[in-house]
Design a protein around this motif. Structure first.
Motif, short mmCIF file in Angstrom:
data_model
loop_
_atom_site.label_atom_id
_atom_site.label_comp_id
_atom_site.label_asym_id
_atom_site.label_seq_id
_atom_site.Cartn_x
_atom_site.Cartn_y
_atom_site.Cartn_z
N UNK A 282 -7.90 4.73 -0.98
CA UNK A 282 -8.94 4.96 0.00
C UNK A 282 -9.37 6.41 0.14
N UNK A 283 -10.50 6.60 0.82
CA UNK A 283 -10.98 7.95 1.11
C UNK A 283 -11.27 8.79 -0.11
N UNK A 284 -11.30 10.10 0.11
CA UNK A 284 -11.58 11.05 -0.98
C UNK A 284 -10.48 11.02 -2.03
N UNK A 285 -9.24 10.82 -1.61
CA UNK A 285 -8.13 10.73 -2.57
C UNK A 285 -8.34 9.56 -3.52
N UNK A 286 -8.79 8.44 -2.99
CA UNK A 286 -9.06 7.29 -3.85
C UNK A 286 -10.20 7.55 -4.82
#
Length: 291
Positions: free
Chosen positions: A41-45
């Motif tokens: 998820x998010x920017x890490x994803x």
């Protein structure tokens, strides 16, 4: 800890907590989520997917995506928040691209290896995120978007925004990896990470809110003040049945102190009526700093 950094001790505390948090977060990615193509998820994803497609280092990609978000944060949130987040993200990017790259990935020999990777990856990432959050900072990404949106629209549902963002990333990972199973493991990782973070950030600060009704309220409140050194507020009330005037003691105490207050009430008045419930976030004198 205050949100502002004033003294060398504040800076050292910020650095140590962020190093620990970033290292934990980076281990979760390097050892567990990245090798099993889990986009958490998010920017890490997003950075994990781009790393798979174009071999761009995850830490570098995360920082690059956050650059325009830093600009938004600088103008719409606060300079202090932006600087702390940029510092935390720099430490995190360095950890994932330079400090944990030597760590071997979790072995994929077991049929349940992807499931275990999503669980333990979520634990490490949640713990890392919690440590960074407790230093009054964030790892950027959706945290910056949330801060910007809530600044302009304080009643907007952040839960829906974060869920929607994570859902888009998870769906994108299915097309990027060509495997629908990765979405299931990503969802598990996101859930575990949030659970661990919530328990670390809020579970350690569970307090008890108390209402005590007694004909001996004066003695009870004096014992709370002198034995536990906790402030109390006396609220004037009226019994619904007999219409007699009553003093209602209102106070907030820590979890261990709740049982002491209960014992005090019982000792003073066996007929005392006590209502207690959890107060997850208490801000003010004797608890967390107002900032």
């Amino acid at each position: 800890m205050r949100s502002e950094l004033h003294t060398p001790k504040d800076y050292l505390h910020f650095l140590i907590i962020n190093l620990l948090g970033s290292y934990s977060y980076a281990m979760g990615i390097q050892i567990f989520t990245k090798p099993f193509q889990i986009a958490p998820g998010g920017v890490t994803g997003i950075a994990t997917i781009l790393n798979y497609l174009f071999h761009i280092p995850i830490g570098t990609m995360i920082f690059m995506i956050n650059v325009p978000l830093f600009i938004l944060s600088w103008f719409f949130v606060s300079k202090g928040f932006t600087i702390r987040t940029a510092a935390s993200l720099s430490i995190f990017s360095f950890c994932i691209d330079a400090l944990v790259v030597w760590m071997p990935p979790y072995p994929s020999t077991s049929p349940i290896a992807p499931l275990l990777a999503s669980i333990f990856g979520g634990i490490l990432m949640g713990a890392g995120n919690a440590l960074i959050y407790m230093s009054h900072s964030t790892t950027g990404g959706t945290a910056i978007i949330s801060a910007v949106v809530q600044k302009s629209f304080p009643h907007f549902s952040m839960g829906k925004l974060l869920t929607g963002t994570n859902l888009i990333v998870v769906i994108a990972s299915i097309f990027a990896y060509g495997n629908i199973d990765v979405s299931i493991f990503a969802a598990i990782c996101i859930y575990i990470s949030g659970l661990v973070m919530d328990n670390m950030v809020y579970g350690l600060n569970i307090n008890r809110l108390l209402f005590i009704i007694s004909d001996h309220s004066q003695e009870i409140q004096e014992r709370i003040l002198h034995e536990l050194h906790r402030g109390v507020t006396v609220i004037k009330g009226e019994g619904g049945y007999d219409h007699n005037q009553k003093n209602i003691i209102f106070c907030v105490v820590s979890k261990p102190q709740f049982y002491k207050v209960r014992d005090i009430a019982r000792e003073v008045d066996k007929k005392a009526f006590l209502v207690g419930c959890e107060a997850g976030d208490v801000v003010g004198k004797g608890f967390k700093h107002l900032d």
